[in-house]
Design a protein around this motif. Structure first.
Motif, PDB file in Angstrom:
ATOM      1  N   THR A   1      -0.663  -7.344  -4.441  1.00  0.00           N
ATOM      2  CA  THR A   1      -0.131  -7.460  -3.017  1.00  0.00           C
ATOM      3  C   THR A   1       0.612  -6.094  -2.459  1.00  0.00           C
ATOM      4  OG1 THR A   1       1.883  -8.495  -3.738  1.00  0.00           O
ATOM      5  CG2 THR A   1       0.325  -9.946  -3.210  1.00  0.00           C
ATOM      6  N   HIS A   2       1.212  -5.520  -3.189  1.00  0.00           N
ATOM      7  CA  HIS A   2       1.694  -4.126  -2.732  1.00  0.00           C
ATOM      8  C   HIS A   2       0.433  -3.122  -2.487  1.00  0.00           C
ATOM      9  CE1 HIS A   2       4.382  -0.848  -2.912  1.00  0.00           C
ATOM     10  NE2 HIS A   2       3.450  -0.207  -3.612  1.00  0.00           N
ATOM     11  N   TRP A   3      -0.583  -2.956  -3.216  1.00  0.00           N
ATOM     12  CA  TRP A   3      -1.821  -2.431  -2.794  1.00  0.00           C
ATOM     13  C   TRP A   3      -2.187  -2.421  -1.453  1.00  0.00           C
ATOM     14  CZ3 TRP A   3      -5.155  -2.758  -7.912  1.00  0.00           C
ATOM     15  CH2 TRP A   3      -4.590  -1.842  -8.937  1.00  0.00           C
ATOM     16  N   VAL A   4      -2.385  -3.665  -1.119  1.00  0.00           N
ATOM     17  CA  VAL A   4      -3.109  -4.313   0.084  1.00  0.00           C
ATOM     18  C   VAL A   4      -2.084  -4.542   1.187  1.00  0.00           C
ATOM     19  CG1 VAL A   4      -5.145  -5.067  -1.347  1.00  0.00           C
ATOM     20  CG2 VAL A   4      -3.281  -6.685  -0.611  1.00  0.00           C
ATOM     21  N   LYS A   5      -0.976  -4.355   1.090  1.00  0.00           N
ATOM     22  CA  LYS A   5      -0.050  -4.645   2.195  1.00  0.00           C
ATOM     23  C   LYS A   5      -0.503  -3.872   3.499  1.00  0.00           C
ATOM     24  CE  LYS A   5       4.921  -4.420   3.012  1.00  0.00           C
ATOM     25  NZ  LYS A   5       6.332  -3.810   3.035  1.00  0.00           N
ATOM     26  N   GLY A   6      -0.139  -4.766   4.441  1.00  0.00           N
ATOM     27  CA  GLY A   6      -0.930  -4.368   5.880  1.00  0.00           C
ATOM     28  C   GLY A   6      -2.327  -4.467   6.154  1.00  0.00           C
ATOM     29  N   LYS A   7      -2.946  -4.924   5.246  1.00  0.00           N
ATOM     30  CA  LYS A   7      -4.524  -4.695   5.333  1.00  0.00           C
ATOM     31  C   LYS A   7      -4.903  -5.906   5.421  1.00  0.00           C
ATOM     32  CE  LYS A   7      -5.053  -0.518   2.475  1.00  0.00           C
ATOM     33  NZ  LYS A   7      -4.487   0.440   3.777  1.00  0.00           N
ATOM     34  N   ILE A   8      -4.240  -7.046   5.907  1.00  0.00           N
ATOM     35  CA  ILE A   8      -5.092  -8.454   6.635  1.00  0.00           C
ATOM     36  C   ILE A   8      -4.566  -8.420   7.941  1.00  0.00           C
ATOM     37  CG2 ILE A   8      -4.937 -11.018   5.840  1.00  0.00           C
ATOM     38  CD1 ILE A   8      -3.806 -10.083   2.786  1.00  0.00           C
ATOM     39  N   LYS A   9      -5.619  -8.763   8.565  1.00  0.00           N
ATOM     40  CA  LYS A   9      -5.437  -9.397   9.874  1.00  0.00           C
ATOM     41  C   LYS A   9      -4.442 -10.341  10.103  1.00  0.00           C
ATOM     42  CE  LYS A   9     -10.131  -7.805  11.250  1.00  0.00           C
ATOM     43  NZ  LYS A   9     -11.457  -8.244  11.808  1.00  0.00           N
ATOM     44  N   LYS A  10      -3.580 -10.289  11.146  1.00  0.00           N
ATOM     45  CA  LYS A  10      -2.828 -11.313  11.588  1.00  0.00           C
ATOM     46  C   LYS A  10      -3.416 -12.502  12.030  1.00  0.00           C
ATOM     47  CE  LYS A  10       1.686  -9.352  10.597  1.00  0.00           C
ATOM     48  NZ  LYS A  10       1.173  -8.446   9.946  1.00  0.00           N
ATOM     49  N   LYS A  11      -4.395 -12.421  12.773  1.00  0.00           N
ATOM     50  CA  LYS A  11      -5.162 -13.229  13.588  1.00  0.00           C
ATOM     51  C   LYS A  11      -5.954 -13.862  12.813  1.00  0.00           C
ATOM     52  CE  LYS A  11      -6.580 -14.359  18.484  1.00  0.00           C
ATOM     53  NZ  LYS A  11      -8.270 -14.598  18.282  1.00  0.00           N
TER      54      LYS A  11
END
Length: 211
Positions: A146-156
């Protein structure tokens, strides 16, 4: 075990998809001789241990046309390539830090003539953009991942299920996942009857994983 095991669980494949799945064994055998990315035993069991295992994600989540999916630590192309065959209108970005593995991915993708895959030789932290879902097969413990992929998932979210992480993992996950209040864990033995899946699980973590 040959490619027909896929038809047992995915009976509605198009002729093109069947041809692409059938080609996988030859392509991986060919490239594995040149660049060893899959163990010998796993090549012999490719459709069970790699292809069907990857497709477990599809039993849980269908990807919309136009959706963006990131496969982290893809290795030789799993779960990304089988999912890309199954969802030809969804775009998959397959990332791995090891160059020779991405070389195999690129060659297999070219051999299959699929156009919905981008293969990237990079650490995931350096990948630009955001994605609807992030998929992976047990490349790290969940807190690290989860640290690696932080900020990479679209909110919508454009799917019925919230955007998030779909993670294929085995064994006892209680300790590793205890801090995630929204996590959902599914036993693959409930969808696949083969013995290989007895201890295998799919972990779903929606985008807001801290409660």
């Amino acid at each position: 075990m040959d490619y027909t095991i896929i038809y047992k669980y995915f009976p509605d494949l198009t002729d093109l998809q069947k041809q692409q799945f059938e080609k996988l064994q030859h392509l991986y055998q060919d490239w594995n001789i040149k660049i060893n990315v899959v163990s010998r035993k796993d090549i012999d069991e490719l459709y069970l241990r790699h292809v069907l295992h990857s497709l477990a994600i599809a039993k849980f989540q269908k990807f919309n046309p136009g959706a963006e999916v990131l496969d982290v630590g893809t290795g030789g192309g799993f779960p990304g390539i089988p999912l890309a065959i199954l969802f030809p209108e969804t775009h998959f970005t397959l990332v791995d830090a090891i160059g020779k593995k991405i070389k195999v991915v690129q060659e297999v993708v070219a051999g299959l003539e699929i156009e919905n895959v981008t293969a990237v030789n990079s650490r995931v932290e350096e990948v630009k953009g955001q994605f609807d879902f992030i998929v992976s097969r047990a490349v790290a413990a969940m807190p690290t991942f989860t640290h690696w992929v932080k900020g990479k998932i679209k909110k919508k979210s454009e799917h019925d299920r919230k955007n998030g992480i779909l993670y294929l993992k085995g064994g006892d996950l209680e300790e590793e996942l205890k801090e995630y209040r929204t996590v959902e864990i599914y036993n693959l033995s409930e969808i696949f009857e083969e013995e290989f899946f007895e201890t295998k699980k799919l972990v779903y973590l929606p985008v807001k994983f801290k409660g």
